[in-house]
Design a protein around this motif. Structure first.
Motif, PDB file in Angstrom:
ATOM      1  N   GLU A   8       0.828  -1.204   0.000  1.00 34.53           N
ATOM      2  CA  GLU A   8       0.000   0.000   0.000  1.00 34.53           C
ATOM      3  C   GLU A   8       0.863   1.255   0.000  1.00 34.53           C
ATOM      4  O   GLU A   8       0.561   2.225  -0.700  1.00 34.53           O
ATOM      5  CB  GLU A   8      -0.933  -0.004   1.213  1.00 34.53           C
ATOM      6  CG  GLU A   8      -2.040  -1.033   1.132  1.00 34.53           C
ATOM      7  CD  GLU A   8      -2.839  -1.172   2.425  1.00 34.53           C
ATOM      8  OE1 GLU A   8      -2.630  -0.364   3.353  1.00 34.53           O
ATOM      9  OE2 GLU A   8      -3.652  -2.098   2.503  1.00 34.53           O
ATOM     10  N   LYS A  11       2.330   1.784  -3.428  1.00 34.15           N
ATOM     11  CA  LYS A  11       1.297   2.287  -4.328  1.00 34.15           C
ATOM     12  C   LYS A  11       1.043   3.776  -4.091  1.00 34.15           C
ATOM     13  O   LYS A  11       0.959   4.554  -5.046  1.00 34.15           O
ATOM     14  CB  LYS A  11      -0.004   1.494  -4.123  1.00 34.15           C
ATOM     15  CG  LYS A  11      -1.095   1.829  -5.110  1.00 34.15           C
ATOM     16  CD  LYS A  11      -2.301   0.932  -4.912  1.00 34.15           C
ATOM     17  CE  LYS A  11      -3.388   1.211  -5.913  1.00 34.15           C
ATOM     18  NZ  LYS A  11      -4.528   0.306  -5.740  1.00 34.15           N
ATOM     19  N   ALA A  14       3.946   5.784  -5.440  1.00 33.96           N
ATOM     20  CA  ALA A  14       3.916   5.816  -6.903  1.00 33.96           C
ATOM     21  C   ALA A  14       2.876   6.824  -7.392  1.00 33.96           C
ATOM     22  O   ALA A  14       3.138   7.591  -8.327  1.00 33.96           O
ATOM     23  CB  ALA A  14       3.616   4.424  -7.454  1.00 33.96           C
ATOM     24  N   PHE A  36       9.099  -3.202  -5.711  1.00 31.07           N
ATOM     25  CA  PHE A  36       8.004  -3.979  -6.292  1.00 31.07           C
ATOM     26  C   PHE A  36       8.400  -5.439  -6.467  1.00 31.07           C
ATOM     27  O   PHE A  36       7.646  -6.347  -6.117  1.00 31.07           O
ATOM     28  CB  PHE A  36       7.579  -3.379  -7.642  1.00 31.07           C
ATOM     29  CG  PHE A  36       6.558  -4.226  -8.349  1.00 31.07           C
ATOM     30  CD1 PHE A  36       5.232  -4.176  -7.973  1.00 31.07           C
ATOM     31  CD2 PHE A  36       6.934  -5.090  -9.356  1.00 31.07           C
ATOM     32  CE1 PHE A  36       4.284  -4.982  -8.606  1.00 31.07           C
ATOM     33  CE2 PHE A  36       6.001  -5.895  -9.993  1.00 31.07           C
ATOM     34  CZ  PHE A  36       4.677  -5.835  -9.611  1.00 31.07           C
ATOM     35  N   GLU A  54      -3.727  -5.818  -6.699  1.00 26.80           N
ATOM     36  CA  GLU A  54      -2.952  -4.699  -6.140  1.00 26.80           C
ATOM     37  C   GLU A  54      -1.564  -4.644  -6.783  1.00 26.80           C
ATOM     38  O   GLU A  54      -1.084  -3.572  -7.124  1.00 26.80           O
ATOM     39  CB  GLU A  54      -2.810  -4.846  -4.620  1.00 26.80           C
ATOM     40  CG  GLU A  54      -4.046  -4.492  -3.851  1.00 26.80           C
ATOM     41  CD  GLU A  54      -4.361  -3.003  -3.923  1.00 26.80           C
ATOM     42  OE1 GLU A  54      -3.481  -2.170  -3.684  1.00 26.80           O
ATOM     43  OE2 GLU A  54      -5.515  -2.690  -4.236  1.00 26.80           O
ATOM     44  N   VAL A  58       0.035  -1.521  -8.933  1.00 29.45           N
ATOM     45  CA  VAL A  58       1.324  -0.897  -8.619  1.00 29.45           C
ATOM     46  C   VAL A  58       2.256  -0.994  -9.816  1.00 29.45           C
ATOM     47  O   VAL A  58       2.943  -0.035 -10.172  1.00 29.45           O
ATOM     48  CB  VAL A  58       1.954  -1.533  -7.362  1.00 29.45           C
ATOM     49  CG1 VAL A  58       3.368  -1.027  -7.152  1.00 29.45           C
ATOM     50  CG2 VAL A  58       1.098  -1.260  -6.140  1.00 29.45           C
TER      51      VAL A  58
END
Length: 82
Positions: A8, A11, A14, A36, A54, A58
């Motif tokens: 999370e 993400k 990013a 990642f 998810e 990402v």
């Protein structure tokens, strides 16, 4: 910190990077990919559809960040040629 929270956080970072006017530097793009890949490796053995979605989100964000970086590099090269 558990892996879900790391995902999370990655993400969110990013998304924030994409909102900036200035594209990410090469080191930042590499950092996003490294983080990642570590998370992807962890979740590879423990498949969960929600986590897979998810991870894909990402990954797409990182591709966008990388694309912005490449476009900026290309613009800079063209300016240098002039």
């Amino acid at each position: 910190m558990d892996d879900k929270k790391k995902l999370e956080e990655l993400k969110d970072e990013a998304k924030q990077s994409l909102k900036k006017d200035e594209p990410a530097k090469k080191e930042e793009v590499d950092d996003f990919w490294d983080r990642f890949k570590k998370l992807e490796k962890i979740y590879k053995d423990n498949f969960d559809r929600l986590i897979a979605a998810e991870l894909l989100d990402v990954k797409m964000l990182i591709f966008e960040i990388e694309e912005k970086h490449k476009e900026k590099e290309k613009e800079d090269e063209e300016k240098d040629k002039k």
